[in-house]
Design a protein around this motif. Structure first.
Motif, PDB file in Angstrom:
ATOM      1  N   THR A   1      47.215  47.588  46.183  1.00 24.32           N
ATOM      2  CA  THR A   1      46.019  47.988  45.426  1.00 24.32           C
ATOM      3  C   THR A   1      45.257  49.090  46.128  1.00 24.32           C
ATOM      4  O   THR A   1      44.371  49.691  45.542  1.00 24.32           O
ATOM      5  CB  THR A   1      45.088  46.778  45.215  1.00 24.32           C
ATOM      6  N   GLY A   2      45.541  49.324  47.382  1.00 23.63           N
ATOM      7  CA  GLY A   2      44.876  50.411  48.078  1.00 23.63           C
ATOM      8  C   GLY A   2      43.768  49.927  48.981  1.00 23.63           C
ATOM      9  O   GLY A   2      43.639  50.358  50.101  1.00 23.63           O
ATOM     10  N   SER A   3      42.968  49.008  48.534  1.00 25.80           N
ATOM     11  CA  SER A   3      41.840  48.541  49.326  1.00 25.80           C
ATOM     12  C   SER A   3      41.952  47.045  49.546  1.00 25.80           C
ATOM     13  O   SER A   3      42.267  46.284  48.633  1.00 25.80           O
ATOM     14  CB  SER A   3      40.536  48.856  48.608  1.00 25.80           C
ATOM     15  N   PHE A   4      41.660  46.631  50.755  1.00 26.78           N
ATOM     16  CA  PHE A   4      41.680  45.207  51.091  1.00 26.78           C
ATOM     17  C   PHE A   4      40.605  44.446  50.330  1.00 26.78           C
ATOM     18  O   PHE A   4      40.792  43.311  49.927  1.00 26.78           O
ATOM     19  CB  PHE A   4      41.472  45.076  52.609  1.00 26.78           C
ATOM     20  N   TRP A   5      39.459  45.086  50.112  1.00 25.92           N
ATOM     21  CA  TRP A   5      38.316  44.426  49.454  1.00 25.92           C
ATOM     22  C   TRP A   5      38.497  44.304  47.945  1.00 25.92           C
ATOM     23  O   TRP A   5      37.772  43.568  47.294  1.00 25.92           O
ATOM     24  CB  TRP A   5      37.026  45.191  49.748  1.00 25.92           C
ATOM     25  N   ALA A   6      39.463  45.007  47.366  1.00 27.26           N
ATOM     26  CA  ALA A   6      39.670  44.965  45.922  1.00 27.26           C
ATOM     27  C   ALA A   6      40.576  43.824  45.493  1.00 27.26           C
ATOM     28  O   ALA A   6      40.724  43.574  44.303  1.00 27.26           O
ATOM     29  CB  ALA A   6      40.250  46.292  45.443  1.00 27.26           C
ATOM     30  N   GLU A   7      41.154  43.117  46.429  1.00 24.76           N
ATOM     31  CA  GLU A   7      42.050  42.022  46.075  1.00 24.76           C
ATOM     32  C   GLU A   7      41.248  40.812  45.606  1.00 24.76           C
ATOM     33  O   GLU A   7      40.153  40.559  46.085  1.00 24.76           O
ATOM     34  CB  GLU A   7      42.927  41.661  47.268  1.00 24.76           C
ATOM     35  N   GLY A   8      41.826  40.076  44.673  1.00 25.09           N
ATOM     36  CA  GLY A   8      41.128  38.949  44.062  1.00 25.09           C
ATOM     37  C   GLY A   8      40.758  37.853  45.027  1.00 25.09           C
ATOM     38  O   GLY A   8      39.681  37.275  44.959  1.00 25.09           O
ATOM     39  N   GLY A   9      41.630  37.522  45.942  1.00 22.64           N
ATOM     40  CA  GLY A   9      41.350  36.448  46.896  1.00 22.64           C
ATOM     41  C   GLY A   9      40.201  36.781  47.811  1.00 22.64           C
ATOM     42  O   GLY A   9      39.395  35.913  48.162  1.00 22.64           O
ATOM     43  N   VAL A  10      40.097  38.036  48.218  1.00 25.12           N
ATOM     44  CA  VAL A  10      39.018  38.452  49.109  1.00 25.12           C
ATOM     45  C   VAL A  10      37.687  38.420  48.361  1.00 25.12           C
ATOM     46  O   VAL A  10      36.676  37.954  48.887  1.00 25.12           O
ATOM     47  CB  VAL A  10      39.295  39.863  49.680  1.00 25.12           C
ATOM     48  N   ILE A  11      37.685  38.883  47.135  1.00 28.55           N
ATOM     49  CA  ILE A  11      36.458  38.920  46.340  1.00 28.55           C
ATOM     50  C   ILE A  11      35.913  37.520  46.118  1.00 28.55           C
ATOM     51  O   ILE A  11      34.728  37.255  46.340  1.00 28.55           O
ATOM     52  CB  ILE A  11      36.698  39.641  45.004  1.00 28.55           C
ATOM     53  N   ILE A  12      36.751  36.590  45.704  1.00 29.83           N
ATOM     54  CA  ILE A  12      36.278  35.231  45.437  1.00 29.83           C
ATOM     55  C   ILE A  12      35.842  34.556  46.728  1.00 29.83           C
ATOM     56  O   ILE A  12      34.877  33.789  46.743  1.00 29.83           O
ATOM     57  CB  ILE A  12      37.335  34.400  44.671  1.00 29.83           C
ATOM     58  N   THR A  13      36.516  34.837  47.844  1.00 31.90           N
ATOM     59  CA  THR A  13      36.116  34.255  49.125  1.00 31.90           C
ATOM     60  C   THR A  13      34.741  34.751  49.534  1.00 31.90           C
ATOM     61  O   THR A  13      33.892  33.969  49.978  1.00 31.90           O
ATOM     62  CB  THR A  13      37.156  34.597  50.212  1.00 31.90           C
ATOM     63  N   VAL A  14      34.503  36.035  49.384  1.00 32.97           N
ATOM     64  CA  VAL A  14      33.191  36.593  49.724  1.00 32.97           C
ATOM     65  C   VAL A  14      32.111  35.992  48.832  1.00 32.97           C
ATOM     66  O   VAL A  14      31.031  35.623  49.306  1.00 32.97           O
ATOM     67  CB  VAL A  14      33.219  38.137  49.608  1.00 32.97           C
ATOM     68  N   ILE A  15      32.391  35.851  47.561  1.00 34.46           N
ATOM     69  CA  ILE A  15      31.416  35.256  46.639  1.00 34.46           C
ATOM     70  C   ILE A  15      31.133  33.815  47.021  1.00 34.46           C
ATOM     71  O   ILE A  15      29.968  33.384  47.061  1.00 34.46           O
ATOM     72  CB  ILE A  15      31.911  35.372  45.184  1.00 34.46           C
ATOM     73  N   LEU A  16      32.158  33.052  47.331  1.00 39.91           N
ATOM     74  CA  LEU A  16      31.961  31.653  47.701  1.00 39.91           C
ATOM     75  C   LEU A  16      31.224  31.503  49.026  1.00 39.91           C
ATOM     76  O   LEU A  16      30.518  30.522  49.243  1.00 39.91           O
ATOM     77  CB  LEU A  16      33.308  30.928  47.760  1.00 39.91           C
ATOM     78  N   ILE A  17      31.357  32.460  49.922  1.00 40.34           N
ATOM     79  CA  ILE A  17      30.594  32.420  51.170  1.00 40.34           C
ATOM     80  C   ILE A  17      29.139  32.818  50.927  1.00 40.34           C
ATOM     81  O   ILE A  17      28.219  32.254  51.512  1.00 40.34           O
ATOM     82  CB  ILE A  17      31.253  33.331  52.231  1.00 40.34           C
TER      83      ILE A  17
END
Length: 116
Positions: A40-56
């Motif tokens: 995807t190009g960016s580590f922060w654009a992946e779905g798992g990272v986004i949901i983890t950040v939101i849950l934190i």
């Protein structure tokens, strides 16, 4: 007659069991295809990272909100205590003051309100 009925029940149970097994095996292969192989190009654009950040962030933001509410309540209690102390000092001063002094202050205040 009973043997035919039992045989048809056995066929139904075995048919149902085989149908469930086929469906189970079909869905077992799906998790292997669920991940995308493209970068995807960016580590922060992946779905798992986004949901983890939101849950934190959810409990952190809730904690900040709770802290603000508690600080606001403490500040309000402090202000109330200060007002009560000022009111007690004013009541003590009024009790100790002469009636003539109070009449003079009242007349000065009335004159100021008329001027304004």
């Amino acid at each position: 007659m009973r043997r035919k009925l039992k045989a048809s029940v056995k066929m139904t149970n075995s048919g149902l069991l085989s149908l469930c097994m086929i469906i189970f095996l079909m869905f077992c292969s799906k998790p292997g295809f669920s991940q995308s192989t493209k970068a995807t190009g960016s580590f922060w654009a992946e779905g798992g990272v986004i949901i983890t950040v939101i849950l934190i962030l959810i409990p952190i933001l809730a904690g900040i909100w709770l802290m603000m509410v508690k600080v606001n309540n403490i500040f309000r209690q402090y202000q109330d205590k200060q007002r009560l102390q000022e009111a007690a000092e004013l009541a003590r001063w009024i009790d100790q003051a002469d009636s003539q002094d109070l009449q003079d202050l009242l007349s000065k205040r009335k004159r100021r309100s008329i001027i304004l």
